[in-house]
Write an enzyme that holds these catalytic residues in place. Structure first.
Site, PDB file in Angstrom:
ATOM      1  N   HIS A  33       1.939  -3.721  -3.665  1.00 28.30           N
ATOM      2  CA  HIS A  33       2.650  -3.531  -2.394  1.00 28.30           C
ATOM      3  C   HIS A  33       4.176  -3.443  -2.550  1.00 28.30           C
ATOM      4  O   HIS A  33       4.816  -2.564  -1.979  1.00 28.30           O
ATOM      5  CB  HIS A  33       2.338  -4.672  -1.426  1.00 28.30           C
ATOM      6  CG  HIS A  33       0.880  -5.011  -1.337  1.00 28.30           C
ATOM      7  ND1 HIS A  33      -0.089  -4.052  -1.189  1.00 28.30           N
ATOM      8  CD2 HIS A  33       0.228  -6.195  -1.371  1.00 28.30           C
ATOM      9  CE1 HIS A  33      -1.281  -4.637  -1.126  1.00 28.30           C
ATOM     10  NE2 HIS A  33      -1.112  -5.940  -1.251  1.00 28.30           N
TER      11      HIS A  33
ATOM     12  N   ASP B 109      -4.035   0.658  -1.037  1.00 26.88           N
ATOM     13  CA  ASP B 109      -2.934  -0.298  -0.974  1.00 26.88           C
ATOM     14  C   ASP B 109      -2.637  -0.360   0.509  1.00 26.88           C
ATOM     15  O   ASP B 109      -2.017   0.555   1.056  1.00 26.88           O
ATOM     16  CB  ASP B 109      -1.713   0.199  -1.757  1.00 26.88           C
ATOM     17  CG  ASP B 109      -0.622  -0.859  -1.781  1.00 26.88           C
ATOM     18  OD1 ASP B 109      -0.404  -1.493  -0.730  1.00 26.88           O
ATOM     19  OD2 ASP B 109      -0.005  -1.065  -2.834  1.00 26.88           O
ATOM     20  N   HIS B 110      -3.132  -1.400   1.192  1.00 29.28           N
ATOM     21  CA  HIS B 110      -3.100  -1.337   2.654  1.00 29.28           C
ATOM     22  C   HIS B 110      -1.674  -1.326   3.213  1.00 29.28           C
ATOM     23  O   HIS B 110      -1.471  -0.960   4.352  1.00 29.28           O
ATOM     24  CB  HIS B 110      -3.972  -2.423   3.291  1.00 29.28           C
ATOM     25  CG  HIS B 110      -3.437  -3.806   3.136  1.00 29.28           C
ATOM     26  ND1 HIS B 110      -3.654  -4.563   2.019  1.00 29.28           N
ATOM     27  CD2 HIS B 110      -2.682  -4.562   3.946  1.00 29.28           C
ATOM     28  CE1 HIS B 110      -3.061  -5.732   2.163  1.00 29.28           C
ATOM     29  NE2 HIS B 110      -2.453  -5.758   3.318  1.00 29.28           N
TER      30      HIS B 110
END
Ligand code: NAP
Length: 500
Positions: free
Chosen positions: A243, A180-181
């Protein structure tokens, strides 16, 4: 890992000719190389279908590094570690050749059998690749084996369970790194430090002193070339399930007893378990959906969502979501966490605003000049920093109060460009630190929360679509979501906040 922090491993990138590999992964690996964190003991095998020689692949890698704005010192040496294997991942026969190549490079570079498999490909391939890696013996190694997997992790809970079962036949939970950047972003990682390292905040971080928390992630871009994928996803699955809920978990979790992966993850999981379930007719009281129409943005004509390539002309897919989340535990009972995210909005920006309660009977309150409450703004992107909004005496005669701001800008203090999220996450994976990756329980709980909302939305067509203009701040109903609770969205511009 060697004593000076350098990593040795063979990294296989599946989807090595794609957008993610070129825009993010190669430049991030290069930055690690320049910082001396990769040493000479690493090799990368790029996997994709189109035929390329090693030399052509290395040229692509160099080009992507230069295009990412890097100064490119040592680029030839860096690129010499990259090899290419043309391979259709659905073709069982070619995994044997990949295995042979991996073994050769392992011996050549002395990599100790450490392997990272990075799946930068369309999600339908994740499960089949994991199964092949096991059945064709690529995971039979002396060293560590880790699987890095991009989003989306499933389409709903059921498909996520199926995918998880497939990858768990080849990898244990602690060998799976679900990207999950947002968790690699500096200021998202900073949420824990701001909260748990400051006596100023932690005692106030609860329903006695905080009135509401707002998390906004907005984009000016439309769906661009991603219409086919986005039609099956929408903003809820694309942004909220991962996110937005991850940021809420970091804001709401209890202090972990130690800063270890397991302790932090288990506190986050408890937040997901405390999320109030919203389903059926209740959904419209808590969530608002939107879809952008045609209009102008930055002086340019832009099409409506329904006129984007590969999008149904009657699409019911949402490009905007606003929601009110309630966390039913002692710390947060009664405090709404408002989230909103969307495409084609007025600004590209991710921010968190913590609104503190007003002091009882504020002596400086004047009906015609209302004072702002104290606000803590965490700027995640494009600016990175924190602003604390306080009230102080206005300079000059009299005793009027006015707002003052204490600001910290992350990149100004560090005197360096903050590392790209993928750089931090790749390095974490090489070191075996999974803290900033999503655990299966987090994924499963967030899907089960989001599925109930998508079930309600899929069963009813939103006749108001398209319901917001490009460049706006989304549909009017998102403002009503807060106004019915006596709140409003805060708008942050150039570190100034205004009531929307
Ligand atoms: P992309 O540009 O479409 O790249 C797909 C890659 O897969 C290409 O290298 C393609 O190369 C390869 N490929 C396709 N079918 C194949 C097959 N049967 N066998 C072997 N290789 C095959 O996709 P992307 O944008 O890089 O996205 C990759 C993943 O990252 C997706 O899961 C996406 O959701 C996720 N992601 C991307 C971004 C981003 O910024 N791009 C951000 C977040 C998450 P060939 O055509 O040569 O085979």
């Amino acid at each position: 890992m060697s004593q000076n922090g350098e990593q040795k491993s063979l990294i296989m990138i599946f989807g090595a000719t794609g957008d993610l590999a070129n825009r993010k992964l190669f430049p991030s690996l290069y930055r690690l190389f320049r910082k001396g964190l990769l040493s000479d003991r690493f090799a990368v095998i790029g996997v994709a279908r189109r035929p390329l020689t090693n030399e052509q692949f290395q040229e692509n890698v160099k080009k992507s590094v230069v295009e990412a704005g890097e100064n490119a010192g040592g680029i030839a040496e860096f690129a010499s570690h990259f090899y290419y294997h043309s391979h259709d991942v659905t073709d069982s026969a070619s995994y044997a050749a990949l295995k042979g190549m991996a073994k050769e490079l392992d011996n050549h570079y002395g990599l100790g059998g450490n392997r990272i498999f990075y799946l930068a490909m369309a999600p339908e391939f994740f499960g089949p690749i994991a199964l092949h890696l096991k059945s064709d013996g690529l995971t039979d190694v002396q060293g560590f084996k880790r699987l890095v997997i991009e989003k989306p992790f499933g389409h709903d809970l059921e498909s996520a369970i199926e995918l998880n079962e497939q990858i768990r036949t080849a990898f244990s939970e602690d060998e799976v790194y679900r990207i999950d950047h947002y968790l690699g972003k500096q200021m998202v990682q900073n949420i824990e430090v701001i909260r748990f390292a400051n006596a100023l905040f932690e005692p106030l971080w609860n329903n006695r002193y905080i009135s509401n928390i707002q998390v906004t992630s907005s984009e000016t871009l439309g769906v661009e070339e991603r219409g086919r994928y986005y039609e099956t996803s929408g903003a809820l699955r694309d942004m909220v399930q991962n996110h937005m809920l991850q940021m809420v978990a970091l804001l709401a979790m209890e202090p972990p007893i130690k800063l270890t992966t397991d302790e932090i993850r288990s506190e986050k999981i408890r937040v997901f378990r405390s999320l109030r379930t919203i389903e059926g007719e209740e959904v419209s009281n808590y969530f608002v959906r939107g879809q952008y129409g045609a209009g102008t943005l930055d002086g340019k004509e832009v099409p409506s969502y329904r006129d984007e390539p590969n999008v149904d002309k009657n699409s019911n897919t949402e490009t905007y979501v606003a929601g009110k989340l309630m966390i039913d535990n002692q710390r947060w009972a009664g405090v709404p966490f408002y989230i909103r995210t969307g495409k084609r909005l007025g600004a590209k920006s991710t921010k968190i605003i913590v609104q503190f309660k007003d002091v009882p009977m504020n002596l400086y309150y004047q009906p015609n000049k209302p004072l702002n409450p104290n606000l803590l703004v965490i700027h995640i992107q494009p600016e990175e920093g924190i602003t604390l909004h306080l009230n102080a005496k206005k300079a000059g005669q009299g005793m009027d109060a006015t707002e003052v701001k204490l600001s910290f800008a992350n990149n100004a203090i560090n005197e360096m460009n903050t590392p790209e999220a993928y750089e931090l996450l790749l390095y974490d994976c090489m070191r075996g630190d999974a803290t900033n990756f999503a655990h299966w329980d987090e994924v499963a709980l967030s899907w089960s929360f989001v599925d109930k909302i998508s079930d309600a939305w899929e069963s009813t067509k939103d006749e108001s679509f398209p319901n917001y203009e490009p460049g706006s701040r989304g549909p009017a109903a998102a403002d009503e979501l807060l106004s019915k609770d006596g709140f409003f969205w805060w708008r942050v511009r150039d570190l100034k906040v205004e009531r929307c």
